[in-house]
Enzyme design. Sequence first.
Site, PDB file in Angstrom:
ATOM      1  CD  GLU A  32      -2.921   1.657   2.018  1.00  0.00           C
ATOM      2  OE1 GLU A  32      -2.741   1.115   3.171  1.00  0.00           O
ATOM      3  OE2 GLU A  32      -3.801   2.503   1.722  1.00  0.00           O
ATOM      4  CG  ASP A  48      -1.106  13.570  -1.048  1.00  0.00           C
ATOM      5  OD1 ASP A  48      -1.607  14.190   0.163  1.00  0.00           O
ATOM      6  OD2 ASP A  48      -0.226  13.046  -0.727  1.00  0.00           O
ATOM      7  CE  LYS A  63      -2.939  26.913  -5.610  1.00  0.00           C
ATOM      8  NZ  LYS A  63      -2.061  27.323  -4.428  1.00  0.00           N
ATOM      9  CG  ASP A 112     -11.742  12.569  -2.597  1.00  0.00           C
ATOM     10  OD1 ASP A 112     -10.665  12.372  -2.979  1.00  0.00           O
ATOM     11  OD2 ASP A 112     -12.088  13.482  -1.747  1.00  0.00           O
ATOM     12  CB  THR A 147      -9.319   6.208   4.934  1.00  0.00           C
ATOM     13  OG1 THR A 147      -9.160   6.912   3.650  1.00  0.00           O
ATOM     14  CG2 THR A 147      -8.882   4.802   4.942  1.00  0.00           C
ATOM     15  CG  PHE A 199      -7.555  11.433   3.205  1.00  0.00           C
ATOM     16  CD1 PHE A 199      -7.286  12.766   2.884  1.00  0.00           C
ATOM     17  CD2 PHE A 199      -6.696  10.832   4.382  1.00  0.00           C
ATOM     18  CE1 PHE A 199      -6.230  13.460   3.685  1.00  0.00           C
ATOM     19  CE2 PHE A 199      -5.616  11.153   4.792  1.00  0.00           C
ATOM     20  CZ  PHE A 199      -5.350  12.623   4.283  1.00  0.00           C
TER      21      PHE A 199
HETATM   22  C1  LIG Z   1      -4.075  12.053   1.252  1.00  0.00           C
HETATM   23  S1  LIG Z   1      -3.280  11.016   2.252  1.00  0.00           S
HETATM   24  C2  LIG Z   1      -4.320   9.318   2.123  1.00  0.00           C
HETATM   25  C3  LIG Z   1      -3.715   8.322   3.221  1.00  0.00           C
HETATM   26  C4  LIG Z   1      -4.528   6.944   3.106  1.00  0.00           C
HETATM   27  N1  LIG Z   1      -4.515   6.348   1.852  1.00  0.00           N
HETATM   28  C5  LIG Z   1      -6.144   7.002   3.422  1.00  0.00           C
HETATM   29  O1  LIG Z   1      -6.933   6.926   2.406  1.00  0.00           O
HETATM   30  O2  LIG Z   1      -6.191   7.535   4.502  1.00  0.00           O
HETATM   31  C6  LIG Z   1      -1.818  10.493   1.202  1.00  0.00           C
HETATM   32  C7  LIG Z   1      -0.632   9.935   1.800  1.00  0.00           C
HETATM   33  O3  LIG Z   1       0.183   9.500   0.670  1.00  0.00           O
HETATM   34  C8  LIG Z   1       1.581   9.706   1.172  1.00  0.00           C
HETATM   35  N2  LIG Z   1       2.483   9.869   0.009  1.00  0.00           N
HETATM   36  C9  LIG Z   1       2.341  10.552  -1.102  1.00  0.00           C
HETATM   37  N3  LIG Z   1       3.137  10.432  -1.845  1.00  0.00           N
HETATM   38  C10 LIG Z   1       3.860   9.450  -1.371  1.00  0.00           C
HETATM   39  C11 LIG Z   1       5.012   8.819  -2.033  1.00  0.00           C
HETATM   40  N4  LIG Z   1       5.673   8.998  -3.010  1.00  0.00           N
HETATM   41  N5  LIG Z   1       5.709   7.973  -1.079  1.00  0.00           N
HETATM   42  C12 LIG Z   1       4.953   7.451   0.002  1.00  0.00           C
HETATM   43  N6  LIG Z   1       3.990   8.221   0.610  1.00  0.00           N
HETATM   44  C13 LIG Z   1       3.378   8.996  -0.168  1.00  0.00           C
HETATM   45  C14 LIG Z   1       1.572  11.212   1.989  1.00  0.00           C
HETATM   46  O4  LIG Z   1       2.299  11.087   2.842  1.00  0.00           O
HETATM   47  C15 LIG Z   1       0.048  10.757   3.011  1.00  0.00           C
HETATM   48  O5  LIG Z   1       0.345  10.106   3.912  1.00  0.00           O
END
Ligand SMILES: C[S@@+](CC[C@H](N)C(=O)[O-])C[C@H]1O[C@@H](n2cnc3c(N)ncnc32)[C@H](O)[C@@H]1O
Length: 272
Positions: A102, A177, A181, A213, A251, A253
């Site tokens: 994951e 994420d 933008k 989303d 989750t 999010f």
């Molecule tokens: C918007 S959060 C969603 C977290 C989780 N998947 C959820 O649905 O609750 C996105 C997560 O991805 C991590 N993330 C983004 N790019 C990443 C990367 N290249 N390597 C590791 N983690 C990453 C961020 O640190 C963040 O914790």
Amino acid sequence: MESIPAVDLRSAADTEPPVGSKPAGEGDLAVASILAGPFQRRSVSFVHRDHRLGPTMQRTWDEHRKRLMIDVPRARATTSVAAGFLLDAMRDFGREAPLVVEIGSGTGDAVVFAAQAHPGTNFLAVDVYRPGLAATVAKIVQHDLTNVRLVDADAVQVLKHMLTSASVAEIWVFFADPWHKARHHKRRLVNPVFAELAASRLAQGGTLRLATDWLDYAEQMREVLDAHGSLTNPYAGGPGFAPRFKGRAMTRFEEKGLASGRAIYDLEVRRD
Ligand SMILES: C[S@@+](CC[C@H](N)C(=O)[O-])C[C@H]1O[C@@H](n2cnc3c(N)ncnc32)[C@H](O)[C@@H]1O
């Protein structure tokens, strides 16, 4: 290390500390300017945020980190993985089993839910957000799970260096994420380089699952995955989105997206 054909992987090169990451040993907040100098910079999909933990979480982290976190040697940036460092199922999980990775595991709700439901599968949770990793550790301990390990590193580096080709049963990216933008779109995780890396790491018949989303990111993901020669979308033909993945825990999010009136888009592609 095997080379991956077709896509130029220079943007994931070992020597490039990503923007948003920092050289090992620097202070907590990432400052892009310190990454200038001899290094070429590349955009990454994360921001390296404050790593401080509250006292209870810190205690849990200190107590269980060594056992659950895979101790990754770094190239230079703190989120890098040194070339040649491979995941070793026997060393890291104590057993061989199908592997689910994951990416962006956040606070661990999805991976912990899935690990409880599938004790015969090894789960690797990858994130760079220390409080999220610590929360995941706490949940693993709470549920007494033995089939989850964590890596604090950029997922691109993990895919590239730690995982050998055709070694992964499933890769999950839930609520990555969105980088809204237009000038930040280059930071989105799911791009052709990522698709090539993910496809190369999946075993034949393996699955890449994604959820978001944000419609425009969902469409971008679908386009990128459709363009890949070795990934097949079983839901192609209609809008191309999959039904909600039953193995995905709700989750924060996803809840936030729904509460804001947004739809959730699942994508699922298989490695030919
Ligand atoms: C918007 S959060 C969603 C977290 C989780 N998947 C959820 O649905 O609750 C996105 C997560 O991805 C991590 N993330 C983004 N790019 C990443 C990367 N290249 N390597 C590791 N983690 C990453 C961020 O640190 C963040 O914790």
